[in-house]
Design an enzyme around this catalytic site. Structure first.
Site, mmCIF file in Angstrom:
data_model
loop_
_atom_site.group_PDB
_atom_site.id
_atom_site.type_symbol
_atom_site.label_atom_id
_atom_site.label_comp_id
_atom_site.label_asym_id
_atom_site.label_seq_id
_atom_site.Cartn_x
_atom_site.Cartn_y
_atom_site.Cartn_z
ATOM 1 N N CYS A 1 15.984 102.971 48.406
ATOM 2 C CA CYS A 1 17.120 102.048 48.447
ATOM 3 C C CYS A 1 17.282 101.280 47.143
ATOM 4 O O CYS A 1 18.378 100.879 46.792
ATOM 5 C CB CYS A 1 16.926 101.087 49.597
ATOM 6 S SG CYS A 1 15.322 100.287 49.535
ATOM 7 N N LYS B 1 10.889 101.082 66.625
ATOM 8 C CA LYS B 1 11.539 102.381 66.764
ATOM 9 C C LYS B 1 11.569 103.078 65.415
ATOM 10 O O LYS B 1 12.314 102.687 64.517
ATOM 11 C CB LYS B 1 12.973 102.226 67.278
ATOM 12 C CG LYS B 1 13.493 103.546 67.835
ATOM 13 C CD LYS B 1 14.992 103.685 67.808
ATOM 14 C CE LYS B 1 15.528 104.065 66.465
ATOM 15 N NZ LYS B 1 15.118 105.381 65.979
ATOM 16 N N GLU C 1 17.722 94.917 56.017
ATOM 17 C CA GLU C 1 17.411 95.460 54.679
ATOM 18 C C GLU C 1 18.238 96.735 54.558
ATOM 19 O O GLU C 1 17.923 97.734 55.213
ATOM 20 C CB GLU C 1 15.931 95.832 54.592
ATOM 21 C CG GLU C 1 14.985 94.678 54.726
ATOM 22 C CD GLU C 1 14.729 93.994 53.409
ATOM 23 O OE1 GLU C 1 15.237 94.466 52.369
ATOM 24 O OE2 GLU C 1 14.027 92.980 53.420
#
Ligand code: NAD
Length: 487
Positions: free
Chosen positions: A290, A181, A257
């Site tokens: 990130c 997705k 993550e």
């Protein structure tokens, strides 16, 4: 340029019953209308993945897996330039970044390394023969590694190809099926992968399904369905928590993550002129990474000097049109994200930090979701801008007394994803690196990245590792078998 707007379910490319707009964040123009997957589509995709996992040779035919992954690699390479333009259009990432982590770096190895590892992975190991219960005969014992089964793969919008390929390669190499997705903002690159899989690989129908949706909650099917064995997720810590909770009722494996608030620690012996201005590297892709070290720790003894150099670095950042190869920074992904970043900047000011440069929407940009490269000084580690992930081109400069104090501030964070240390004394930097609780660290500009290099977080930055041997093992189950010797 043509975009693939259809989803992939059970080997078929489908337009679905509804569609949604994919916007270019630099121009606010509609890039394409994408098939809008529903919960019913997701259910069908999950059922297809289950059936394919349980009834095809995929899990037991390593040759087929290796061959098919390399077919996908070849197909992607043939469309590399279209993919580059597509990423710039839907992600808003500067073209510069596509020569590295947005595209070329993962395309070089995220699929090929796991494909090679199909032959080299330790699929089984022998244990010494023994008779542990004293039944009177010895047994051979072996440990076998097997696929986990059906994996729900949920990815974010910031580095979509990098994250998707770094999951897809290991998932497939280890013999699993999956339902992918993509994030609602960036579905087109995933649909392209779907088309290439359907048209140019031998991957059996149902082994890979790709369901884009404008609705985040359609992804929740993957976290609750009893037919899914594992969820592999990259995204925010808040969503990661929710996924873990949802997955608990069916005891799915979760691989998360998540976010980060990493430090850029400059030791007092560092070459300030050479290292401190490079802190502006966090403006790459508008700070939407990130692992970016957005808490800069500098010694109080050289604080003013450091702030001047950071300011210089940030004021030198070229930003704007992501198709211009001179630009390091493009737009935020959406108006919502831009407003979120601006909200954090307001909070920084309200909580008493000093705005050194930037802080707003740049002038002359009437289209696109741009934010100026922004530096805050006099930041205390307890302030919101030092604790929460801003996901924008914003750095906080925090002072420290000595090395112990620096380590204490570095570890005083809910996150533990990455970080950087600079010093002219490598041994001193290494000693500090051993004390910082994060999943990756760059020392003096060293790069830790690679398909063979485990990546992930301590603490609220996640559970598990992507890439490397650890990133293959995570997609396996372990079975131990015993049989009498001499048989
Ligand atoms: P997000 O958490 O909002 O969304 C990520 C994905 O989860 C999207 O596909 C979204 O549709 C889906 N999702 C949202 N709610 C869901 C639910 N309840 N159930 C199932 N799926 C759901 O994150 P984002 O804004 O897309 O991405 C930015 C975040 O990702 C940042 O926090 C960043 O640090 C993190 N990130 C982490 C890494 C890493 O490797 N650690 C890499 C890239 C990005």
């Amino acid at each position: 340029m043509s975009h693939e707007t259809r989803m992939l379910i059970d080997g078929e490319l489908l337009s679905g019953t509804q569609e949604f707009e994919v916007l270019n964040p630099a121009t606010e123009e509609v890039v394409a209308m994408c098939a809008d997957g529903t919960a019913a589509d997701m259910d069908r995709a999950v059922a297809a993945a289950r059936r394919a996992q349980d009834s095809t040779d995929w899990a037991t035919d390593p040759g087929l897996r290796k061959r098919s992954i390399l077919q996908l690699q070849k197909a992607l390479e043939a469309e590399q330039e279209e993919l580059r333009a597509e990423l710039i259009a839907e992600v808003g990432c500067p073209v510069l970044t596509t020569y590295g982590p947005q595209l070329d770096a993962p395309l070089r190895e995220a699929l090929t390394w796991p494909a090679e590892m199909v032959d080299r992975f330790p699929w089984s190991r022998k244990l010494p023969d023994n008779d542990p219960f004293g039944v009177g005969y010895q047994s051979h014992r072996e440990v076998w590694k097997e696929p986990v089964g059906v994996v729900g793969v949920i990815v974010p919008w910031n580095f979509p190809i990098e994250v998707t390929l770094s999951k897809l390669g290991p998932v497939l190499a280890m013999g699993n099926s999956c339902v992918l997705k993509p994030a609602p903002d960036t579905p087109l690159n995933a649909n392209r992968i779907g088309r290439l899989i359907a048209e140019q690989t031998e991957i059996p129908h149902g082994i890979v399904n790709i369901v884009p949706s404008s609705d985040h909650l359609v992804g929740e099917v993957l976290t609750t369905s009893p037919l899914v064995d594992m969820v592999a997720f990259t995204g925010s810590t808040a969503t990661g928590r929710r996924i873990m909770e949802a997955a608990s009722s069916t005891l799915k494996r979760v691989f998360l993550e998540l976010g980060g608030k990493s430090v850029n620690l400059i030791l007092d012996d560092a070459d300030f002129a050479a290292t401190v201005p490079t802190a502006a590297g966090i403006c790459m892709h508008a700070g939407q990474g990130c692992a970016m070290p957005t808490r800069m720790l500098v010694p109080f003894s050289r604080y003013e000097e450091a702030v001047e150099l950071v300011k210089m670095g940030f004021e030198g950042v070229a930003y704007g049109d992501p198709t211009d190869p001179a630009n390091l920074q493009g737009p935020q992904i959406s108006a919502k994200q831009r407003d979120r970043v601006l909200g954090y900047i307001d909070k920084g000011i309200a909580e008493g930090a000093t705005l050194v440069t930037g802080g707003g929407i740049p002038s002359g940009f009437d289209k696109g979701f741009f934010v100026e490269p922004t530096v805050f000084a006099d930041v205390d580690n307890s302030m919101t801008i030092a604790r929460e992930e801003i996901f924008g081109p914003v750095i906080s400069v925090i002072g420290y007394e000595d090395d112990d104090h620096a380590v204490q501030i570095a570890n005083d964070s809910e996150y533990g994803l990455s970080g950087a240390i600079s010093s002219t004394d490598l041994e001193r930097a290494m000693g500090i690196a051993r004390r910082i609780r994060t999943g990756t660290l760059s020392i003096n500009g060293g790069m830790w990245y690679g398909a063979d290099a485990p990546f992930g977080g301590y603490k609220d930055s996640g559970i598990g590792r992507q890439c490397g041997i650890e990133g293959l093992e995570i997609f396996t189950e372990t079975k131990t078998v015993g049989w009498p010797t001499g048989t």
